[in-house]
Structures are given as C-alpha cells and as structure tokens.
Motif scaffolding. Sequence first.
Motif, mmCIF file in Angstrom:
data_model
loop_
_atom_site.group_PDB
_atom_site.id
_atom_site.type_symbol
_atom_site.label_atom_id
_atom_site.label_comp_id
_atom_site.label_asym_id
_atom_site.label_seq_id
_atom_site.Cartn_x
_atom_site.Cartn_y
_atom_site.Cartn_z
ATOM 1 N N ASP A 7 0.803 -1.227 0.000
ATOM 2 C CA ASP A 7 0.000 0.000 0.000
ATOM 3 C C ASP A 7 0.835 1.277 0.000
ATOM 4 O OD1 ASP A 7 -2.281 -1.625 0.119
ATOM 5 O OD2 ASP A 7 -2.231 -1.623 2.311
ATOM 6 N N TYR A 8 2.148 1.154 -0.133
ATOM 7 C CA TYR A 8 3.010 2.332 -0.228
ATOM 8 C C TYR A 8 3.789 2.230 -1.548
ATOM 9 C CZ TYR A 8 2.102 3.624 4.626
ATOM 10 O OH TYR A 8 1.497 4.009 5.808
ATOM 11 N N ASP A 9 3.153 2.673 -2.633
ATOM 12 C CA ASP A 9 3.772 2.574 -3.960
ATOM 13 C C ASP A 9 4.528 3.851 -4.293
ATOM 14 O OD1 ASP A 9 2.688 0.085 -4.242
ATOM 15 O OD2 ASP A 9 0.921 0.769 -5.364
ATOM 16 N N ARG A 50 12.270 -4.008 -3.837
ATOM 17 C CA ARG A 50 13.204 -4.370 -2.763
ATOM 18 C C ARG A 50 13.583 -3.175 -1.891
ATOM 19 N NH1 ARG A 50 15.771 -6.946 -7.265
ATOM 20 N NH2 ARG A 50 17.379 -5.311 -7.239
ATOM 21 N N GLU A 51 13.010 -2.000 -2.153
ATOM 22 C CA GLU A 51 13.388 -0.779 -1.445
ATOM 23 C C GLU A 51 12.262 -0.292 -0.539
ATOM 24 O OE1 GLU A 51 16.290 0.445 -1.506
ATOM 25 O OE2 GLU A 51 17.148 -0.697 -3.194
ATOM 26 N N HIS A 52 12.667 0.346 0.560
ATOM 27 C CA HIS A 52 11.699 0.929 1.489
ATOM 28 C C HIS A 52 11.184 2.248 0.930
ATOM 29 C CE1 HIS A 52 9.923 2.489 5.202
ATOM 30 N NE2 HIS A 52 10.016 1.241 5.676
ATOM 31 N N PRO A 53 9.901 2.523 1.038
ATOM 32 C CA PRO A 53 9.362 3.755 0.446
ATOM 33 C C PRO A 53 9.975 5.034 1.012
ATOM 34 C CG PRO A 53 7.714 2.674 1.828
ATOM 35 C CD PRO A 53 8.824 1.710 1.654
ATOM 36 N N GLU A 54 10.457 4.996 2.253
ATOM 37 C CA GLU A 54 11.075 6.198 2.806
ATOM 38 C C GLU A 54 12.358 6.574 2.070
ATOM 39 O OE1 GLU A 54 11.591 5.239 6.909
ATOM 40 O OE2 GLU A 54 9.645 6.076 7.501
ATOM 41 N N ARG A 55 12.939 5.660 1.333
ATOM 42 C CA ARG A 55 14.210 5.911 0.646
ATOM 43 C C ARG A 55 13.991 6.291 -0.824
ATOM 44 N NH1 ARG A 55 17.317 2.057 -0.299
ATOM 45 N NH2 ARG A 55 19.262 3.232 -0.090
ATOM 46 N N TYR A 56 12.852 6.874 -1.132
ATOM 47 C CA TYR A 56 12.547 7.160 -2.541
ATOM 48 C C TYR A 56 13.570 8.116 -3.165
ATOM 49 C CZ TYR A 56 10.487 11.486 -0.688
ATOM 50 O OH TYR A 56 10.290 12.693 -0.071
ATOM 51 N N GLY A 57 14.163 8.978 -2.383
ATOM 52 C CA GLY A 57 15.149 9.912 -2.938
ATOM 53 C C GLY A 57 16.390 9.209 -3.451
ATOM 54 N N SER A 58 16.939 8.292 -2.644
ATOM 55 C CA SER A 58 18.139 7.573 -3.070
ATOM 56 C C SER A 58 17.822 6.541 -4.147
ATOM 57 C CB SER A 58 18.790 6.889 -1.869
ATOM 58 O OG SER A 58 17.900 5.971 -1.260
ATOM 59 N N VAL A 59 16.602 5.974 -4.110
ATOM 60 C CA VAL A 59 16.229 4.992 -5.140
ATOM 61 C C VAL A 59 16.167 5.660 -6.513
ATOM 62 C CG1 VAL A 59 14.433 3.376 -5.881
ATOM 63 C CG2 VAL A 59 15.012 3.577 -3.447
ATOM 64 N N GLN A 60 15.778 6.912 -6.555
ATOM 65 C CA GLN A 60 15.719 7.617 -7.848
ATOM 66 C C GLN A 60 17.099 7.656 -8.508
ATOM 67 O OE1 GLN A 60 13.761 11.456 -7.828
ATOM 68 N NE2 GLN A 60 15.171 12.250 -9.386
ATOM 69 N N LEU A 89 6.789 9.858 -3.587
ATOM 70 C CA LEU A 89 5.650 9.260 -2.893
ATOM 71 C C LEU A 89 4.510 10.260 -2.853
ATOM 72 C CD1 LEU A 89 7.241 7.531 0.238
ATOM 73 C CD2 LEU A 89 6.237 6.386 -1.724
ATOM 74 N N ALA A 90 3.303 9.748 -2.664
ATOM 75 C CA ALA A 90 2.150 10.630 -2.480
ATOM 76 C C ALA A 90 2.316 11.412 -1.167
ATOM 77 C CB ALA A 90 0.866 9.816 -2.452
ATOM 78 N N PRO A 91 1.884 12.674 -1.096
ATOM 79 C CA PRO A 91 2.073 13.491 0.127
ATOM 80 C C PRO A 91 1.501 12.848 1.378
ATOM 81 C CG PRO A 91 1.360 14.865 -1.697
ATOM 82 C CD PRO A 91 1.258 13.459 -2.187
ATOM 83 N N GLU A 92 0.302 12.224 1.285
ATOM 84 C CA GLU A 92 -0.280 11.600 2.479
ATOM 85 C C GLU A 92 0.539 10.394 2.944
ATOM 86 O OE1 GLU A 92 -2.679 10.404 -1.201
ATOM 87 O OE2 GLU A 92 -1.787 12.213 -0.325
ATOM 88 N N ASP A 93 1.135 9.676 1.984
ATOM 89 C CA ASP A 93 1.996 8.555 2.373
ATOM 90 C C ASP A 93 3.263 9.054 3.063
ATOM 91 O OD1 ASP A 93 0.214 6.736 1.409
ATOM 92 O OD2 ASP A 93 1.248 6.408 -0.495
#
Length: 316
Positions: A7-9, A50-60, A89-93
């Motif tokens: 649920d955290y895409d 395989r990545e945590h959604p909080e790390r979206y900056g480094s995953v980019q 990520l979406a702002p609410e997420d």
Amino acid sequence: MPSMLPDYDFLFSASVSWRPAVTEGDVPHGNRAGLAAASVLRRTQELTRREHPERYGSVQYTLEEKLGTHTLDDTATLVVMVTDVMLTLAPEDRDRLRKLAGLRKEEDTWEQERQYERSKRRYLADEILETPGSAVVWWLARHDHDIEGAVDLLGPLAQLSAAANNTEVAELFRHLVEGLPHPGPTSRPEDTLPRDHPHDEPLDTVARMEQLLDGLGLAEPSAERSAFLHRLLLWLAAADRREDADRIRRQLWPESPTDDPTRSRPPPNPKPRPGPPTRRHRSRKQRGPLREVAGWQVRAERGGRTTGFVHGWSTQ
C-alpha cells in the motif's frame, strides 16, 4: 511502482528513447514504443520492490544509473535508453511514514529506558540490598572516608535491605531501628500490658482497674460490672479522687446513666439465689428500711446490739 511495504507505492516517471537494434529479430514488433516502455517498467519494478518507500530519494538515483545506459530490450530488437527519471511518494503517504518513524523512535527510547530501569533494579536488589552487610559495604565504597556516617546508617540500611527482600529486620540490627522492640532472651513484665499500651510507661489507674475487672471475670457489659464500678466511683469520690473517678467512668463505664454516677442510685445487684429461711432472713417490714451509704461495710445497731454487716447498705 511497488515498494517493500504494501500500500506504499512509488510514483515513477521518465522519458524513454529507443531505436532498432543492428541485428533486428526475424519478426519485428508492431508497437516498438510500447515494447520499449514495457522493458523499462519491468526493470524498474525489479529494483523498487526491494526498497523501502522512505528511501525514494536515493532509489531515484539508482534508477537513473541502471536505466540511463543503452540496453537491449527483452526481445533484443530495440536499444532503449531512459532520461528524466522521477521517483517520489504521495504526500499523504509521506506524512504517514513520518509519523510512524516518530512513533518507532519513541518506542525504542522508552524500551531502552525501561531496560535501563530493570537493570538498575536488579543491581540494587540482587547486589546492593541483598543483605544489610552488602548495603553497608556499598555505602562505604562511595564514602570511604566517612566511617561514622556508615555506623549511623546501619539501622536505615538494615530497614532498606529488609524492605527490598520482603522480610523483617534481622535480629542483629533491630536495636538500631527506632520503634522496634529490642531482642531479648526472656519475656518481660511489659508483655502482659494491653496491646496499645506503651512499653516504656507504667500502668495508670484505668489500666490497673481494667486488669482487675478482667481478673474478676466481670465481663462488659453486665450488671455485676456496673454495680462494681458504681461503688468504686462512690469510694473515689469520698476519697476526693474525682479526677480518677471521672477517667474510670469515661473509659470503663461509658454507658453510665449520668455524667456523675456518684449522684445517682447504684444499678440493681444481681438477684441472690433463693435458700432456706433463717432467722437472719427477715422481711423488709421486720428489718426496717434500707439506707444507702458510701462504704464497704456499715454496722447497724438496734437496742445496742450489732445486727449485721452488708456492702453498701445497712438496716435500721
């Protein structure tokens, strides 16, 4: 794009460039742009799940590295290259993940503090306060120049050790604790005192009288007890001991009919058991009226001859 948390895409966007490969396959694809986009999506999903959604900056940045080179697609008919990669990520997420991260930190902090408190309690109970002697040694280790202070604290440390182990203070230290009786090999006369009477004070008049009443078997309440106390108050009043009489009345005879029983008639004596008539058991008319007096024995004379002794009453 999926992440390692349900649920955290991730939100993904990119520009896809493609061209035919030099060695094109036998059956060319009808929608080569769609083929190139599908190839990029599959490669992106393999990395993001395989990545945590909080790390979206480094995953980019990782995606830009993996997708930015010229690469053949799965059919080997196209050369694909990706630019302008965006992953977020979406702002609410983002807000939810930020709150969850704060709660995890608070819980970790609280758990660490609780673990520290447990460790400190075990240290105090199992090592410091295990015995009064270990408590004294611990205090001396912290105040090695204050021997007299350690001696003064023997009693309090013994109390702490007993409380920590849910036991009574050891006999060896009881005399150092204020309020506890000193140990002794034999019982003392004070052991017979009333439970609430101080051990270091002598029995007063009321306590002695209460022991006397109990020894005579004058239960409370009873007519015999009331009659005895009434006469006792009369004797004390006659001896000018009204203060003692008043204390006895308040504490041992609270149900007295008046505030000053010395001014009222005594309660009736228990009826004597009937016996055979004798010359001394005359009727009231024969013996005359009764007169109340304040004393143990009264001698009544008639015609110069003693007629008898009674307690509290005399014949005329």
